[in-house]
Design a protein around this motif. Sequence first.
Motif, PDB file in Angstrom:
ATOM      1  N   ASP A   1       0.809  -1.213   0.000  1.00 14.22           N
ATOM      2  CA  ASP A   1       0.000   0.000   0.000  1.00 14.22           C
ATOM      3  C   ASP A   1       0.850   1.275   0.000  1.00 14.22           C
ATOM      4  O   ASP A   1       0.436   2.313   0.518  1.00 14.22           O
ATOM      5  N   PHE A   2       2.061   1.210  -0.576  1.00  9.70           N
ATOM      6  CA  PHE A   2       2.990   2.340  -0.533  1.00  9.70           C
ATOM      7  C   PHE A   2       2.368   3.619  -1.084  1.00  9.70           C
ATOM      8  O   PHE A   2       2.502   4.683  -0.482  1.00  9.70           O
ATOM      9  N   THR A   3       1.695   3.528  -2.214  1.00  8.69           N
ATOM     10  CA  THR A   3       1.145   4.741  -2.821  1.00  8.69           C
ATOM     11  C   THR A   3       0.122   5.406  -1.910  1.00  8.69           C
ATOM     12  O   THR A   3      -0.007   6.623  -1.902  1.00  8.69           O
ATOM     13  N   ARG A   4      -0.584   4.599  -1.123  1.00  5.78           N
ATOM     14  CA  ARG A   4      -1.590   5.163  -0.217  1.00  5.78           C
ATOM     15  C   ARG A   4      -0.942   5.796   1.016  1.00  5.78           C
ATOM     16  O   ARG A   4      -1.418   6.805   1.527  1.00  5.78           O
ATOM     17  N   ILE A   5       0.141   5.211   1.518  1.00  2.87           N
ATOM     18  CA  ILE A   5       0.718   5.695   2.781  1.00  2.87           C
ATOM     19  C   ILE A   5       1.885   6.662   2.609  1.00  2.87           C
ATOM     20  O   ILE A   5       2.321   7.280   3.573  1.00  2.87           O
ATOM     21  N   GLU A   6       2.379   6.828   1.397  1.00  2.00           N
ATOM     22  CA  GLU A   6       3.546   7.695   1.202  1.00  2.00           C
ATOM     23  C   GLU A   6       3.323   9.105   1.752  1.00  2.00           C
ATOM     24  O   GLU A   6       4.178   9.649   2.456  1.00  2.00           O
ATOM     25  N   LYS A   7       2.186   9.711   1.459  1.00  5.79           N
ATOM     26  CA  LYS A   7       1.893  11.062   1.940  1.00  5.79           C
ATOM     27  C   LYS A   7       1.925  11.116   3.469  1.00  5.79           C
ATOM     28  O   LYS A   7       2.493  12.031   4.064  1.00  5.79           O
ATOM     29  N   TYR A   8       1.313  10.131   4.103  1.00  9.83           N
ATOM     30  CA  TYR A   8       1.255  10.108   5.568  1.00  9.83           C
ATOM     31  C   TYR A   8       2.650   9.923   6.163  1.00  9.83           C
ATOM     32  O   TYR A   8       2.984  10.542   7.174  1.00  9.83           O
ATOM     33  N   LEU A   9       3.460   9.076   5.518  1.00  8.54           N
ATOM     34  CA  LEU A   9       4.831   8.885   5.992  1.00  8.54           C
ATOM     35  C   LEU A   9       5.634  10.177   5.871  1.00  8.54           C
ATOM     36  O   LEU A   9       6.405  10.519   6.765  1.00  8.54           O
ATOM     37  N   ARG A  10       5.444  10.902   4.783  1.00  6.29           N
ATOM     38  CA  ARG A  10       6.149  12.185   4.621  1.00  6.29           C
ATOM     39  C   ARG A  10       5.722  13.177   5.704  1.00  6.29           C
ATOM     40  O   ARG A  10       6.548  13.890   6.270  1.00  6.29           O
ATOM     41  N   ASP A  11       4.421  13.204   5.978  1.00  5.45           N
ATOM     42  CA  ASP A  11       3.924  14.073   7.054  1.00  5.45           C
ATOM     43  C   ASP A  11       4.550  13.672   8.391  1.00  5.45           C
ATOM     44  O   ASP A  11       4.971  14.537   9.176  1.00  5.45           O
ATOM     45  N   CYS A  12       4.603  12.373   8.643  1.00  3.15           N
ATOM     46  CA  CYS A  12       5.172  11.887   9.912  1.00  3.15           C
ATOM     47  C   CYS A  12       6.661  12.214  10.016  1.00  3.15           C
ATOM     48  O   CYS A  12       7.142  12.575  11.093  1.00  3.15           O
ATOM     49  N   SER A  13       7.366  12.108   8.900  1.00  6.00           N
ATOM     50  CA  SER A  13       8.788  12.447   8.912  1.00  6.00           C
ATOM     51  C   SER A  13       8.987  13.910   9.291  1.00  6.00           C
ATOM     52  O   SER A  13       9.874  14.249  10.088  1.00  6.00           O
ATOM     53  N   GLU A  14       8.155  14.772   8.749  1.00  4.90           N
ATOM     54  CA  GLU A  14       8.233  16.195   9.097  1.00  4.90           C
ATOM     55  C   GLU A  14       7.891  16.407  10.573  1.00  4.90           C
ATOM     56  O   GLU A  14       8.559  17.181  11.272  1.00  4.90           O
ATOM     57  N   LEU A  15       6.861  15.719  11.038  1.00  2.00           N
ATOM     58  CA  LEU A  15       6.458  15.837  12.446  1.00  2.00           C
ATOM     59  C   LEU A  15       7.577  15.394  13.381  1.00  2.00           C
ATOM     60  O   LEU A  15       7.861  16.058  14.389  1.00  2.00           O
ATOM     61  N   TYR A  16       8.220  14.267  13.068  1.00  2.00           N
ATOM     62  CA  TYR A  16       9.297  13.790  13.933  1.00  2.00           C
ATOM     63  C   TYR A  16      10.547  14.648  13.814  1.00  2.00           C
ATOM     64  O   TYR A  16      11.303  14.789  14.783  1.00  2.00           O
ATOM     65  N   GLY A  17      10.769  15.263  12.648  1.00  2.00           N
ATOM     66  CA  GLY A  17      11.860  16.230  12.538  1.00  2.00           C
ATOM     67  C   GLY A  17      11.628  17.406  13.470  1.00  2.00           C
ATOM     68  O   GLY A  17      12.545  17.865  14.164  1.00  2.00           O
ATOM     69  N   ASP A  18      10.377  17.873  13.509  1.00  2.00           N
ATOM     70  CA  ASP A  18      10.020  18.951  14.441  1.00  2.00           C
ATOM     71  C   ASP A  18      10.149  18.488  15.895  1.00  2.00           C
ATOM     72  O   ASP A  18      10.581  19.255  16.761  1.00  2.00           O
ATOM     73  N   ALA A  19       9.760  17.241  16.148  1.00  2.00           N
ATOM     74  CA  ALA A  19       9.857  16.701  17.511  1.00  2.00           C
ATOM     75  C   ALA A  19      11.299  16.691  17.992  1.00  2.00           C
ATOM     76  O   ALA A  19      11.583  17.042  19.144  1.00  2.00           O
ATOM     77  N   ILE A  20      12.205  16.327  17.109  1.00  2.00           N
ATOM     78  CA  ILE A  20      13.628  16.300  17.474  1.00  2.00           C
ATOM     79  C   ILE A  20      14.074  17.699  17.896  1.00  2.00           C
ATOM     80  O   ILE A  20      14.719  17.869  18.941  1.00  2.00           O
ATOM     81  N   SER A  21      13.709  18.698  17.121  1.00  2.00           N
ATOM     82  CA  SER A  21      14.072  20.087  17.465  1.00  2.00           C
ATOM     83  C   SER A  21      13.444  20.510  18.789  1.00  2.00           C
ATOM     84  O   SER A  21      14.105  21.140  19.628  1.00  2.00           O
ATOM     85  N   ASN A  22      12.176  20.166  18.974  1.00  2.00           N
ATOM     86  CA  ASN A  22      11.494  20.526  20.222  1.00  2.00           C
ATOM     87  C   ASN A  22      12.137  19.864  21.435  1.00  2.00           C
ATOM     88  O   ASN A  22      12.283  20.497  22.487  1.00  2.00           O
ATOM     89  N   ILE A  23      12.535  18.616  21.295  1.00  2.00           N
ATOM     90  CA  ILE A  23      13.163  17.919  22.431  1.00  2.00           C
ATOM     91  C   ILE A  23      14.528  18.525  22.730  1.00  2.00           C
ATOM     92  O   ILE A  23      14.884  18.721  23.900  1.00  2.00           O
TER      93      ILE A  23
END
Length: 195
Positions: free
Chosen positions: A96-118
């Motif tokens: 289901d890569f085509t369906r989840i790719e967008k969500y994974l990209r969003d999550c990557s951005e979210l966790y990048g922000d989380a790293i900075s916040n921590i």
Amino acid sequence: MNHPSSVSLTVFSLLLFISHNGAAAEDITVETCRKSAESSPNLNFTSCVNSLQSDPRSSTANLQQLGIISMELSLTNATYINSYIKKLLNDKDLDDFTRIEKYLRDCSELYGDAISNIEEAVKAFDAYDSFSANIKMSAAMDSSTTCEDGFKDNDNNQDYSAVSPLVRENYDFFQLTAVSLAITNLVRHSILLSM
């Protein structure tokens, strides 16, 4: 010029203070996790104890040091999750890569922000600014729930929702940040009580 006995008394007092506050430290991890779990219904007591005790420094840490340890564990976990997401994004054969790719990209951005916040939370907490540390850890914690919700909530349109490949990772990160938040609250509360 200082009198030799007053210098000796000052040095003795300092040594007594250091030995009382450092050398004879007891393991407060279990008690801290008990208080944290009581104050936060989303925090799992066993997860708290296991995560903090995974760091050998916790056995002699005071509450402030446990806060730093918990934030460092959150940071390590966020960094791992972000790397794992990037690995998933490179796996075009993933179900289901085509369906989840967008969500994974969003999550990557979210966790990048989380790293900075921590990272900012650690600096604030290390400077005894538990209020700012709490705000930054709250923002980091939101990354896990926002990431997970992204896979589920698309106006209830089943054509766009997908099964998250990050359920376990998001839960573990949420628990680690919940520990950090609970400890920052305990420290803030103890500071307010001492005023």
